[in-house]
Design a protein around this motif. Structure first.
Motif, short mmCIF file in Angstrom:
data_model
loop_
_atom_site.label_atom_id
_atom_site.label_comp_id
_atom_site.label_asym_id
_atom_site.label_seq_id
_atom_site.Cartn_x
_atom_site.Cartn_y
_atom_site.Cartn_z
N TYR A 35 -22.15 -46.31 -1.54
CA TYR A 35 -21.01 -45.96 -2.38
C TYR A 35 -19.86 -46.92 -2.09
O TYR A 35 -19.73 -47.43 -0.98
CB TYR A 35 -20.52 -44.54 -2.07
CG TYR A 35 -21.47 -43.42 -2.48
CD1 TYR A 35 -22.56 -43.09 -1.71
CD2 TYR A 35 -21.23 -42.68 -3.64
CE1 TYR A 35 -23.42 -42.06 -2.08
CE2 TYR A 35 -22.07 -41.65 -4.02
CZ TYR A 35 -23.17 -41.35 -3.23
OH TYR A 35 -24.01 -40.32 -3.60
N GLN A 37 -15.60 -46.86 -2.37
CA GLN A 37 -14.44 -46.00 -2.57
C GLN A 37 -13.19 -46.87 -2.63
O GLN A 37 -12.90 -47.60 -1.67
CB GLN A 37 -14.33 -44.97 -1.45
CG GLN A 37 -13.19 -43.99 -1.62
CD GLN A 37 -13.13 -42.98 -0.49
OE1 GLN A 37 -13.74 -43.15 0.57
NE2 GLN A 37 -12.40 -41.90 -0.70
N GLY A 40 -7.23 -44.09 -3.13
CA GLY A 40 -6.77 -43.01 -4.00
C GLY A 40 -7.84 -42.44 -4.91
O GLY A 40 -7.52 -41.61 -5.77
N GLU A 41 -9.07 -42.85 -4.72
CA GLU A 41 -10.15 -42.36 -5.57
C GLU A 41 -11.31 -41.85 -4.73
O GLU A 41 -11.37 -42.06 -3.52
CB GLU A 41 -10.63 -43.47 -6.50
CG GLU A 41 -9.55 -43.99 -7.44
CD GLU A 41 -10.06 -45.05 -8.39
OE1 GLU A 41 -9.25 -45.61 -9.13
OE2 GLU A 41 -11.28 -45.31 -8.39
N GLY A 42 -12.25 -41.18 -5.39
CA GLY A 42 -13.44 -40.73 -4.70
C GLY A 42 -14.51 -41.81 -4.68
O GLY A 42 -14.45 -42.78 -5.44
N PRO A 43 -15.51 -41.66 -3.80
CA PRO A 43 -16.61 -42.64 -3.75
C PRO A 43 -17.39 -42.67 -5.06
O PRO A 43 -17.55 -41.64 -5.72
CB PRO A 43 -17.48 -42.12 -2.59
CG PRO A 43 -16.58 -41.25 -1.78
CD PRO A 43 -15.64 -40.63 -2.76
N LEU A 86 -13.65 -49.38 0.39
CA LEU A 86 -14.40 -48.82 1.52
C LEU A 86 -15.85 -48.66 1.07
O LEU A 86 -16.12 -47.98 0.08
CB LEU A 86 -13.81 -47.47 1.92
CG LEU A 86 -14.49 -46.72 3.07
CD1 LEU A 86 -14.30 -47.48 4.38
CD2 LEU A 86 -13.93 -45.31 3.19
N LEU A 88 -19.49 -47.20 1.83
CA LEU A 88 -20.11 -46.12 2.58
C LEU A 88 -21.61 -46.10 2.34
O LEU A 88 -22.05 -46.23 1.19
CB LEU A 88 -19.54 -44.77 2.13
CG LEU A 88 -18.05 -44.53 2.37
CD1 LEU A 88 -17.55 -43.39 1.49
CD2 LEU A 88 -17.78 -44.22 3.82
#
Lengths: 113, 118
Positions: A35, A37, A40-43, A86, A88
């Motif tokens: 994922y 990210q 300020g947002e989701g993955p 980021l 993940l």
């Protein structure tokens, strides 16, 4: 205990450089997901790898699942500022018939213009 | 085409106060999840649900309760907030049509609720 260890933890590079980030475990996983990210947002899912040795490409991103299904890597060619975020990795938790995932702590990538 | 919507986006609480975080998904997903994300700790599963009316504990359930009264909604409650619960909370959902393949299904995340407890 299942653990997914990601390295490096932080990476700061210039636009145009290549990079590789890693996701390692001592446990065997039936599949791994990657994922990204953004702040300020989701993955958001990039890819799922399910077969040992599998290589998947998504434009400039190349994902590989280790032959023993204990590790995975993400290689970015000619990184761009839009790749900043980021990254993940995640895999099914033991007994994960409910879709439960365990996540690595992530690699924070910064690509400077 | 909203996907997963979390409300509120930000909240500041005092120690001991209670609140409920709401997650709504419009993708007809069976499974829903609540995570917390803390610096250096990654995403940790708090509670999850495999269908309407069902809930189960995840890795870090203490201090939280959840309810799934409707398929599209998953609520996370803090009965007595503590400073250790300061975090960013994410809701996610996924298909659970075939349980054997559920672990390969992507999870769709909301944009998070940033919660500070003073």
């Amino acid at each position: 205990t299942q653990l997914l260890e990601q390295s490096p933890q932080f990476l700061s590079i210039q636009e145009g450089e290549n990079l590789t980030v890693y996701c390692n475990s001592s446990s065997v996983f039936s599949s791994l997901q990657w994922y990204r990210q953004e702040p300020g947002e989701g993955p958001v899912l990039l890819v799922t790898v399910v077969t040992g040795g599998e290589v998947k490409k998504l434009k400039r991103l190349t994902f590989q699942f280790g032959d023993a299904r204990k590790d995975s890597s993400l290689h970015i060619t000619a990184a761009q500022p839009g790749d900043t975020g980021l990254y993940l990795c995640a895999g099914p938790a033991l007994g994960g018939s409910q879709g439960n995932l365990i996540f690595g702590k992530g690699t924070k990538l910064s690509v400077k213009p | 085409n909203a996907g997963v919507t979390q409300t509120p986006k930000f909240r500041v609480l005092k120690t001991g106060q209670s609140m409920t975080l709401l997650c709504a998904q419009d993708m007809n997903h069976e499974y829903m999840y609540w995570y917390r994300q803390d610096p250096g700790m990654g995403l940790r599963l708090i509670h999850y649900s495999v269908g309407e009316g069902t809930t189960a504990k995840g890795e870090v359930p203490d201090g939280y309760n959840v309810s799934r009264l409707k398929k599209q909604n998953f609520l996370l409650g803090l009965e007595s907030a503590a400073p250790s619960q300061t975090s960013v909370y994410f809701c996610a959902s996924s298909y659970g049509v075939m349980r054997r393949a559920a672990s390969n299904q992507p999870q769709h995340f909301g944009d998070g609720t940033r919660l500070s407890i003073l």
